[in-house]
Design a protein around this motif. Structure first.
Motif, PDB file in Angstrom:
ATOM      1  N   LYS A 263       1.800  12.841   5.040  1.00 13.95           N
ATOM      2  CA  LYS A 263       2.178  11.975   6.085  1.00 13.95           C
ATOM      3  C   LYS A 263       3.669  11.732   6.080  1.00 13.95           C
ATOM      4  O   LYS A 263       3.818  11.198   7.159  1.00 13.95           O
ATOM      5  CB  LYS A 263       1.141  10.754   6.276  1.00 13.95           C
ATOM      6  CG  LYS A 263      -0.381  11.282   6.331  1.00 13.95           C
ATOM      7  CD  LYS A 263      -1.086   9.738   6.273  1.00 13.95           C
ATOM      8  CE  LYS A 263      -1.360   9.267   5.030  1.00 13.95           C
ATOM      9  NZ  LYS A 263      -2.105   8.118   5.149  1.00 13.95           N
ATOM     10  N   GLN A 264       4.256  11.969   5.066  1.00 16.22           N
ATOM     11  CA  GLN A 264       5.669  11.648   5.172  1.00 16.22           C
ATOM     12  C   GLN A 264       6.513  12.629   6.099  1.00 16.22           C
ATOM     13  O   GLN A 264       6.277  13.650   6.060  1.00 16.22           O
ATOM     14  CB  GLN A 264       6.514  11.561   3.928  1.00 16.22           C
ATOM     15  CG  GLN A 264       6.075  10.720   2.895  1.00 16.22           C
ATOM     16  CD  GLN A 264       6.721  10.771   1.689  1.00 16.22           C
ATOM     17  OE1 GLN A 264       6.623   9.773   0.865  1.00 16.22           O
ATOM     18  NE2 GLN A 264       7.703  11.486   1.463  1.00 16.22           N
TER      19      GLN A 264
ATOM     20  N   ARG B 194       8.841   6.397   2.472  1.00 15.93           N
ATOM     21  CA  ARG B 194       7.580   6.044   3.287  1.00 15.93           C
ATOM     22  C   ARG B 194       8.039   4.929   4.027  1.00 15.93           C
ATOM     23  O   ARG B 194       7.671   4.696   5.360  1.00 15.93           O
ATOM     24  CB  ARG B 194       6.638   6.053   2.379  1.00 15.93           C
ATOM     25  CG  ARG B 194       5.894   7.124   1.791  1.00 15.93           C
ATOM     26  CD  ARG B 194       4.931   7.143   0.888  1.00 15.93           C
ATOM     27  NE  ARG B 194       3.624   6.465   1.486  1.00 15.93           N
ATOM     28  CZ  ARG B 194       2.773   7.157   2.141  1.00 15.93           C
ATOM     29  NH1 ARG B 194       2.747   8.458   2.235  1.00 15.93           N
ATOM     30  NH2 ARG B 194       1.582   6.701   2.572  1.00 15.93           N
TER      31      ARG B 194
ATOM     32  N   SER C  91       0.803   3.963  -3.099  1.00 21.06           N
ATOM     33  CA  SER C  91       0.075   5.074  -2.397  1.00 21.06           C
ATOM     34  C   SER C  91      -0.175   6.306  -3.309  1.00 21.06           C
ATOM     35  O   SER C  91       0.603   6.364  -4.111  1.00 21.06           O
ATOM     36  CB  SER C  91       0.722   5.350  -1.238  1.00 21.06           C
ATOM     37  OG  SER C  91       1.751   6.154  -1.248  1.00 21.06           O
ATOM     38  N   TYR C  92      -1.161   6.865  -3.372  1.00 18.72           N
ATOM     39  CA  TYR C  92      -1.600   8.102  -3.878  1.00 18.72           C
ATOM     40  C   TYR C  92      -0.555   9.114  -3.813  1.00 18.72           C
ATOM     41  O   TYR C  92      -0.258   9.792  -4.710  1.00 18.72           O
ATOM     42  CB  TYR C  92      -3.017   8.538  -3.568  1.00 18.72           C
ATOM     43  CG  TYR C  92      -3.380   9.823  -4.209  1.00 18.72           C
ATOM     44  CD1 TYR C  92      -3.914   9.735  -5.657  1.00 18.72           C
ATOM     45  CD2 TYR C  92      -3.204  11.090  -3.721  1.00 18.72           C
ATOM     46  CE1 TYR C  92      -4.261  10.973  -6.417  1.00 18.72           C
ATOM     47  CE2 TYR C  92      -3.833  12.051  -4.431  1.00 18.72           C
ATOM     48  CZ  TYR C  92      -4.023  12.270  -5.461  1.00 18.72           C
ATOM     49  OH  TYR C  92      -4.516  13.427  -6.353  1.00 18.72           O
ATOM     50  N   GLU C  93      -0.219   9.227  -2.488  1.00 18.32           N
ATOM     51  CA  GLU C  93       0.764  10.215  -2.072  1.00 18.32           C
ATOM     52  C   GLU C  93       2.057   9.939  -2.773  1.00 18.32           C
ATOM     53  O   GLU C  93       2.660  11.176  -3.163  1.00 18.32           O
ATOM     54  CB  GLU C  93       1.084  10.184  -0.338  1.00 18.32           C
ATOM     55  CG  GLU C  93      -0.158  10.797   0.475  1.00 18.32           C
ATOM     56  CD  GLU C  93      -1.132   9.630   0.740  1.00 18.32           C
ATOM     57  OE1 GLU C  93      -1.178   8.655  -0.149  1.00 18.32           O
ATOM     58  OE2 GLU C  93      -1.862   9.770   1.629  1.00 18.32           O
ATOM     59  N   THR C  94       2.586   8.867  -2.998  1.00 17.61           N
ATOM     60  CA  THR C  94       3.881   8.662  -3.703  1.00 17.61           C
ATOM     61  C   THR C  94       3.682   9.007  -5.028  1.00 17.61           C
ATOM     62  O   THR C  94       4.554   9.424  -5.666  1.00 17.61           O
ATOM     63  CB  THR C  94       4.178   7.268  -3.493  1.00 17.61           C
ATOM     64  OG1 THR C  94       4.127   6.797  -2.091  1.00 17.61           O
ATOM     65  CG2 THR C  94       5.564   6.740  -4.064  1.00 17.61           C
TER      66      THR C  94
ATOM     67  N   GLY D 137       0.880  -1.243   0.063  1.00 18.81           N
ATOM     68  CA  GLY D 137      -0.054  -0.062  -0.117  1.00 18.81           C
ATOM     69  C   GLY D 137       0.686   1.281   0.147  1.00 18.81           C
ATOM     70  O   GLY D 137       0.457   2.226  -0.786  1.00 18.81           O
ATOM     71  N   GLU D 138       1.979   1.143   0.790  1.00 20.86           N
ATOM     72  CA  GLU D 138       2.799   2.499   0.663  1.00 20.86           C
ATOM     73  C   GLU D 138       3.677   2.373  -0.498  1.00 20.86           C
ATOM     74  O   GLU D 138       3.551   3.649  -1.109  1.00 20.86           O
ATOM     75  CB  GLU D 138       3.859   2.280   1.988  1.00 20.86           C
ATOM     76  CG  GLU D 138       3.180   2.270   3.317  1.00 20.86           C
ATOM     77  CD  GLU D 138       2.541   3.319   3.612  1.00 20.86           C
ATOM     78  OE1 GLU D 138       3.163   4.327   3.313  1.00 20.86           O
ATOM     79  OE2 GLU D 138       1.761   3.317   4.321  1.00 20.86           O
TER      80      GLU D 138
ATOM     81  N   SER E 244       8.937   6.274  -2.186  1.00 21.84           N
ATOM     82  CA  SER E 244       8.396   4.823  -1.754  1.00 21.84           C
ATOM     83  C   SER E 244       9.253   4.150  -0.664  1.00 21.84           C
ATOM     84  O   SER E 244       8.728   3.956   0.201  1.00 21.84           O
ATOM     85  CB  SER E 244       8.292   3.924  -3.101  1.00 21.84           C
ATOM     86  OG  SER E 244       7.385   4.129  -3.982  1.00 21.84           O
TER      87      SER E 244
END
Length: 315
Positions: free
Chosen positions: A312-313, A98, A13-16, A9-10, A95
């Motif tokens: 969130k990183q 995270r 992830s959308y954030e990545t 998931g990490e 990635s």
């Protein structure tokens, strides 16, 4: 199982993905803004007989001899390569970041260096063929001082790929891979200093301004570029080389060929010839990196805010 699912998931992830797209957009914007400086740097590195002069003089010479638009020759190829390269690098780096932050807490310079090295290696192996092609396209039609350099006749990106494969073999698409792998220390060092300075600037919850990001990116890139420039010169020469690979094969052969090329360059033109174009490169790479990081940070911040997400990183 939950742990493995969390790791995947990490990575996905959308954030990545946001970081990767923002890094690609930042790089494209910055390179477009300062592209003529990249043209000047490449000419000085590859064309041994061109005298090293100040960057404005080199740019004026090229524009006078070949036209103003020649300063932007190969722009589309470079931007395409840079977009893919930055996407791969930023995606891999963030990635890993995270995952490491989740497992070991706040990131540290040593971890940033390792993550940068891994991300750079992945990037080199995947995108070197694109950089070989754009080096050929950027130098096509150039008026060389060195008569040994051959003129090329490519019709575009895909034609360059096909001609290189047909005339020189598939392996030629990875010309310059060894110095490129050694040069992963460049972005690794750059990101290590960038992340460290950004953490220091943002300590105690202080907001980091765009101007601070600009200067942090500039300083980090200046350190990395100066330390690795001779390898960048050799990398450019190898990428433009139109000779079929001969001699020793494998890693040992590549190392021997690299050393021979360096020694031959020094013997014919002196040690300083490995630093030809450094002024243009420093000017271009510092300004490009600074603008890239500024655009990158702005895009990620606004995207996370727009989508109602928290970055969130931990930095």
């Amino acid at each position: 199982m939950a742990s493995n699912g969390g790791s995947v998931g990490e990575l996905l992830s959308y954030e990545t993905l946001v970081h990767a797209v923002a890094g690609a957009m930042g790089g494209m914007t910055a390179m477009t803004a300062f592209f003529p400086l990249e043209t000047a740097r490449l000419r000085l590195q590859v064309d041994e007989n061109r005298k090293a002069k100040s960057t404005p003089v080199i740019l004026a010479e090229i524009a006078k001899e070949e036209g103003v638009m020649s300063l932007y020759r190969g722009w589309f190829s470079v931007i395409s390569s840079l977009c893919c390269s930055n996407f791969v690098y930023f995606y891999t780096f963030n990635s890993l970041k995270r995952l490491m932050v989740l497992e070991k807490g706040q990131s540290r310079p040593g971890r940033d260096l390792v993550m940068g090295f891994i991300a750079g290696t992945v990037n080199v192996l995947l995108t070197t063929p694109m950089w070989v092609v754009n080096t050929r396209l950027k130098l096509q039609g150039a008026k060389f001082r060195n008569e040994d350099l051959q003129q090329t006749h490519y019709k575009g990106i895909f034609d360059t790929f096909s001609q290189i494969i047909a005339n020189e073999g598939v392996g030629a698409l990875w010309n310059g891979t060894l110095p490129s792998l050694l040069l992963v220390f460049n972005p690794a060092v750059q990101f290590m200093f960038y992340e460290a300075m950004k953490r220091r600037a943002g300590q105690d919850g202080q907001k980091i301004s765009s101007l601070q990001i600009f200067f942090i990116g500039a300083i980090a890139k200046a350190i990395a570029t100066t330390a690795t420039y001779p390898l960048q010169t050799i990398q450019a020469i190898l990428r433009f080389s139109q000779q079929k690979s001969e001699g020793k094969k494998g890693l040992l052969g590549s190392v021997c060929n690299l050393v021979n090329l360096i020694m031959d360059r020094i013997k014919r033109n002196g040690v300083l010839s490995l630093y030809k174009g450094l002024e243009a490169k420093l000017l271009q790479t510092i300004l490009t990196a600074a603008l890239m990081f500024m655009v990158y940070e702005k895009i990620t911040a606004h995207t996370f805010k727009l989508m109602g997400l928290n970055n969130k990183q931990k930095h």
